[in-house]
Design an enzyme around this catalytic site. Sequence first.
Site, PDB file in Angstrom:
ATOM      1  N   LYS A  11       0.834  -1.229   0.000  1.00 60.71           N
ATOM      2  CA  LYS A  11       0.000   0.000   0.000  1.00 60.71           C
ATOM      3  C   LYS A  11       0.860   1.267   0.000  1.00 60.71           C
ATOM      4  O   LYS A  11       0.672   2.161  -0.805  1.00 60.71           O
ATOM      5  CB  LYS A  11      -0.902   0.075   1.254  1.00 60.71           C
ATOM      6  CG  LYS A  11      -1.850  -1.084   1.443  1.00 60.71           C
ATOM      7  CD  LYS A  11      -2.684  -0.901   2.699  1.00 60.71           C
ATOM      8  CE  LYS A  11      -1.906  -0.933   4.005  1.00 60.71           C
ATOM      9  NZ  LYS A  11      -1.227  -2.200   4.284  1.00 60.71           N
ATOM     10  N   ARG A  44      -9.560   1.142   9.110  1.00 59.49           N
ATOM     11  CA  ARG A  44      -9.126  -0.235   9.328  1.00 59.49           C
ATOM     12  C   ARG A  44     -10.191  -1.096   9.992  1.00 59.49           C
ATOM     13  O   ARG A  44      -9.935  -2.263  10.282  1.00 59.49           O
ATOM     14  CB  ARG A  44      -7.879  -0.222  10.222  1.00 59.49           C
ATOM     15  CG  ARG A  44      -6.598  -0.622   9.501  1.00 59.49           C
ATOM     16  CD  ARG A  44      -5.479  -0.533  10.493  1.00 59.49           C
ATOM     17  NE  ARG A  44      -4.317  -1.275  10.132  1.00 59.49           N
ATOM     18  CZ  ARG A  44      -3.266  -0.770   9.475  1.00 59.49           C
ATOM     19  NH1 ARG A  44      -3.275   0.472   9.056  1.00 59.49           N
ATOM     20  NH2 ARG A  44      -2.214  -1.517   9.246  1.00 59.49           N
ATOM     21  N   ARG A  77      11.271  -5.952   4.535  1.00 55.92           N
ATOM     22  CA  ARG A  77      11.072  -4.488   4.549  1.00 55.92           C
ATOM     23  C   ARG A  77      12.093  -3.813   5.461  1.00 55.92           C
ATOM     24  O   ARG A  77      12.338  -4.257   6.577  1.00 55.92           O
ATOM     25  CB  ARG A  77       9.653  -4.170   5.037  1.00 55.92           C
ATOM     26  CG  ARG A  77       9.434  -2.673   5.262  1.00 55.92           C
ATOM     27  CD  ARG A  77       7.982  -2.264   5.224  1.00 55.92           C
ATOM     28  NE  ARG A  77       7.160  -2.864   6.269  1.00 55.92           N
ATOM     29  CZ  ARG A  77       5.841  -2.714   6.335  1.00 55.92           C
ATOM     30  NH1 ARG A  77       5.195  -2.014   5.406  1.00 55.92           N
ATOM     31  NH2 ARG A  77       5.158  -3.294   7.306  1.00 55.92           N
ATOM     32  N   ARG A  87      11.259  -2.469  11.234  1.00 53.62           N
ATOM     33  CA  ARG A  87      10.267  -2.074  12.251  1.00 53.62           C
ATOM     34  C   ARG A  87      10.096  -3.201  13.250  1.00 53.62           C
ATOM     35  O   ARG A  87      10.063  -4.361  12.864  1.00 53.62           O
ATOM     36  CB  ARG A  87       8.917  -1.790  11.570  1.00 53.62           C
ATOM     37  CG  ARG A  87       8.802  -0.386  11.039  1.00 53.62           C
ATOM     38  CD  ARG A  87       7.620  -0.184  10.107  1.00 53.62           C
ATOM     39  NE  ARG A  87       6.359  -0.770  10.547  1.00 53.62           N
ATOM     40  CZ  ARG A  87       5.233  -0.717   9.837  1.00 53.62           C
ATOM     41  NH1 ARG A  87       5.197  -0.100   8.666  1.00 53.62           N
ATOM     42  NH2 ARG A  87       4.130  -1.280  10.278  1.00 53.62           N
ATOM     43  N   ARG A  97      -1.031  -9.381  13.238  1.00 52.91           N
ATOM     44  CA  ARG A  97      -1.583  -8.290  12.423  1.00 52.91           C
ATOM     45  C   ARG A  97      -2.434  -8.839  11.286  1.00 52.91           C
ATOM     46  O   ARG A  97      -3.470  -8.274  10.942  1.00 52.91           O
ATOM     47  CB  ARG A  97      -0.440  -7.415  11.868  1.00 52.91           C
ATOM     48  CG  ARG A  97       0.153  -6.524  12.952  1.00 52.91           C
ATOM     49  CD  ARG A  97       1.529  -6.020  12.586  1.00 52.91           C
ATOM     50  NE  ARG A  97       1.567  -5.206  11.401  1.00 52.91           N
ATOM     51  CZ  ARG A  97       2.663  -4.977  10.688  1.00 52.91           C
ATOM     52  NH1 ARG A  97       3.819  -5.511  11.050  1.00 52.91           N
ATOM     53  NH2 ARG A  97       2.617  -4.209   9.629  1.00 52.91           N
TER      54      ARG A  97
HETATM   55  P1  ADP Z   1       2.218  -1.804   3.235  1.00 52.30           P
HETATM   56  O1  ADP Z   1       2.210  -0.296   3.209  1.00 52.30           O
HETATM   57  O2  ADP Z   1       1.014  -2.407   2.580  1.00 52.30           O
HETATM   58  O3  ADP Z   1       2.461  -2.371   4.598  1.00 52.30           O
HETATM   59  P2  ADP Z   1       4.789  -1.556   1.838  1.00 52.30           P
HETATM   60  O4  ADP Z   1       4.475  -0.630   0.703  1.00 52.30           O
HETATM   61  O5  ADP Z   1       5.553  -1.024   2.977  1.00 52.30           O
HETATM   62  O6  ADP Z   1       3.434  -2.280   2.326  1.00 52.30           O
HETATM   63  O7  ADP Z   1       5.548  -2.818   1.206  1.00 52.30           O
HETATM   64  C1  ADP Z   1       5.993  -3.898   2.015  1.00 52.30           C
HETATM   65  C2  ADP Z   1       7.375  -4.350   1.508  1.00 52.30           C
HETATM   66  O8  ADP Z   1       7.255  -4.934   0.221  1.00 52.30           O
HETATM   67  C3  ADP Z   1       8.370  -3.210   1.359  1.00 52.30           C
HETATM   68  O9  ADP Z   1       9.633  -3.680   1.714  1.00 52.30           O
HETATM   69  C4  ADP Z   1       8.300  -2.843  -0.132  1.00 52.30           C
HETATM   70  O10 ADP Z   1       9.533  -2.329  -0.604  1.00 52.30           O
HETATM   71  C5  ADP Z   1       7.966  -4.176  -0.769  1.00 52.30           C
HETATM   72  N1  ADP Z   1       7.049  -4.061  -1.922  1.00 52.30           N
HETATM   73  C6  ADP Z   1       6.003  -3.208  -2.041  1.00 52.30           C
HETATM   74  N2  ADP Z   1       5.336  -3.419  -3.209  1.00 52.30           N
HETATM   75  C7  ADP Z   1       5.979  -4.446  -3.834  1.00 52.30           C
HETATM   76  C8  ADP Z   1       5.765  -5.138  -5.066  1.00 52.30           C
HETATM   77  N3  ADP Z   1       4.757  -4.829  -5.891  1.00 52.30           N
HETATM   78  N4  ADP Z   1       6.624  -6.147  -5.380  1.00 52.30           N
HETATM   79  C9  ADP Z   1       7.628  -6.475  -4.544  1.00 52.30           C
HETATM   80  N5  ADP Z   1       7.882  -5.871  -3.363  1.00 52.30           N
HETATM   81  C10 ADP Z   1       7.064  -4.859  -3.004  1.00 52.30           C
HETATM   82  P1  ADP Z   2       1.025  -1.936   7.715  1.00 46.92           P
HETATM   83  O1  ADP Z   2       0.272  -1.409   6.553  1.00 46.92           O
HETATM   84  O2  ADP Z   2       2.289  -2.605   7.340  1.00 46.92           O
HETATM   85  O3  ADP Z   2       0.176  -2.746   8.642  1.00 46.92           O
HETATM   86  P2  ADP Z   2       0.889   0.650   9.099  1.00 46.92           P
HETATM   87  O4  ADP Z   2       2.014   1.581   9.147  1.00 46.92           O
HETATM   88  O5  ADP Z   2      -0.306   1.002   8.281  1.00 46.92           O
HETATM   89  O6  ADP Z   2       1.513  -0.733   8.623  1.00 46.92           O
HETATM   90  O7  ADP Z   2       0.367   0.352  10.568  1.00 46.92           O
HETATM   91  C1  ADP Z   2       1.226  -0.022  11.605  1.00 46.92           C
HETATM   92  C2  ADP Z   2       0.435  -0.163  12.887  1.00 46.92           C
HETATM   93  O8  ADP Z   2      -0.113   1.116  13.263  1.00 46.92           O
HETATM   94  C3  ADP Z   2      -0.769  -1.086  12.821  1.00 46.92           C
HETATM   95  O9  ADP Z   2      -0.430  -2.448  13.016  1.00 46.92           O
HETATM   96  C4  ADP Z   2      -1.635  -0.531  13.963  1.00 46.92           C
HETATM   97  O10 ADP Z   2      -1.130  -0.948  15.222  1.00 46.92           O
HETATM   98  C5  ADP Z   2      -1.391   0.975  13.852  1.00 46.92           C
HETATM   99  N1  ADP Z   2      -2.391   1.614  12.972  1.00 46.92           N
HETATM  100  C6  ADP Z   2      -2.159   2.197  11.764  1.00 46.92           C
HETATM  101  N2  ADP Z   2      -3.301   2.674  11.239  1.00 46.92           N
HETATM  102  C7  ADP Z   2      -4.290   2.362  12.109  1.00 46.92           C
HETATM  103  C8  ADP Z   2      -5.696   2.556  12.131  1.00 46.92           C
HETATM  104  N3  ADP Z   2      -6.341   3.144  11.097  1.00 46.92           N
HETATM  105  N4  ADP Z   2      -6.385   2.116  13.206  1.00 46.92           N
HETATM  106  C9  ADP Z   2      -5.764   1.529  14.243  1.00 46.92           C
HETATM  107  N5  ADP Z   2      -4.457   1.288  14.281  1.00 46.92           N
HETATM  108  C10 ADP Z   2      -3.707   1.696  13.226  1.00 46.92           C
END
Ligand code: ADP
Ligand code: ADP
Length: 216
Positions: free
Chosen positions: A13, A88, A127, A160, A171
């Site tokens: 995302k 969420r 990541r 992280r 999660r």
């Molecule tokens: P999210 O915001 O959904 O948690 P991230 O954008 O941080 O996900 O992506 C998670 C990990 O996967 C990161 O290390 C990112 O560089 C990698 N990544 C994101 N999109 C792709 C993709 N389309 N193909 C391969 N790796 C990806």
């Molecule tokens: P990812 O997309 O990889 O799960 P985020 O950075 O979006 O990572 O979220 C990391 C953490 O922050 C989540 O696991 C949750 O604990 C908290 N968080 C983020 N957004 C929300 C939300 N909209 N509501 C509740 N908790 C959240």
Amino acid sequence: MRIIIMGPPGVGKGTEAELLVKHYQIPHISTGNIFRELYKDRTTVGKIAKEYISRGELVPDDITNEIVRHRLNHQDVKKGFLFDGYPRNIEQAKALDEMLAKQGTKLDAVINMTAPEELIIERISGRRVCETCGAVYHIHNKKPKQEGICDHDGTQLIQRNDDLEATVRRRLRIYKNQTAPVIGYYEKAGAIIHINGTQSIKEVDAQVMKALGETN
Ligand code: ADP
Ligand code: ADP
């Protein structure tokens, strides 16, 4: 453009969000990033949020919705926004509907990214992030120019602490129970775009752009 990007943790995302906000010149509103900033600034809300984040649980809705309400009062959202990681759960989706109704605006698109669990685990475990500027890398799929170092500011990249496998599994469980139902909520409203997140970063972006009606 008012967009939401949804999907399980690690699906990509944030990576696609960065490309979209550049294209549309709109603010990227990631509640996860806001919580991490608030923690870095040693605020009380940041410290509370950190406890939930470390356990892999959702931060309570009252705190989260209040942060979003506050963010939506900034001038820069007048030209649009991209929410990443919010809403969420159904309660947050309803709260956002109310906030937008009050402003007399509505969403243009909800993007839902999907990928199988094994791929998600692989993406999250590789990541690496920059705590200074928030840039996101992957040890194989999106390498920085110099291993372990941020391209933008030279900061040492870190993993992280909620990206360790046991927390990721929790999660993912929470995603299935609480966040996945939000897809149905927006499907009923008729404005959801499903994107296959297993493709490369470039292919995902091309598919999203096409679905949003952008030709180039
Ligand atoms: P999210 O915001 O959904 O948690 P991230 O954008 O941080 O996900 O992506 C998670 C990990 O996967 C990161 O290390 C990112 O560089 C990698 N990544 C994101 N999109 C792709 C993709 N389309 N193909 C391969 N790796 C990806
Ligand atoms: P990812 O997309 O990889 O799960 P985020 O950075 O979006 O990572 O979220 C990391 C953490 O922050 C989540 O696991 C949750 O604990 C908290 N968080 C983020 N957004 C929300 C939300 N909209 N509501 C509740 N908790 C959240």
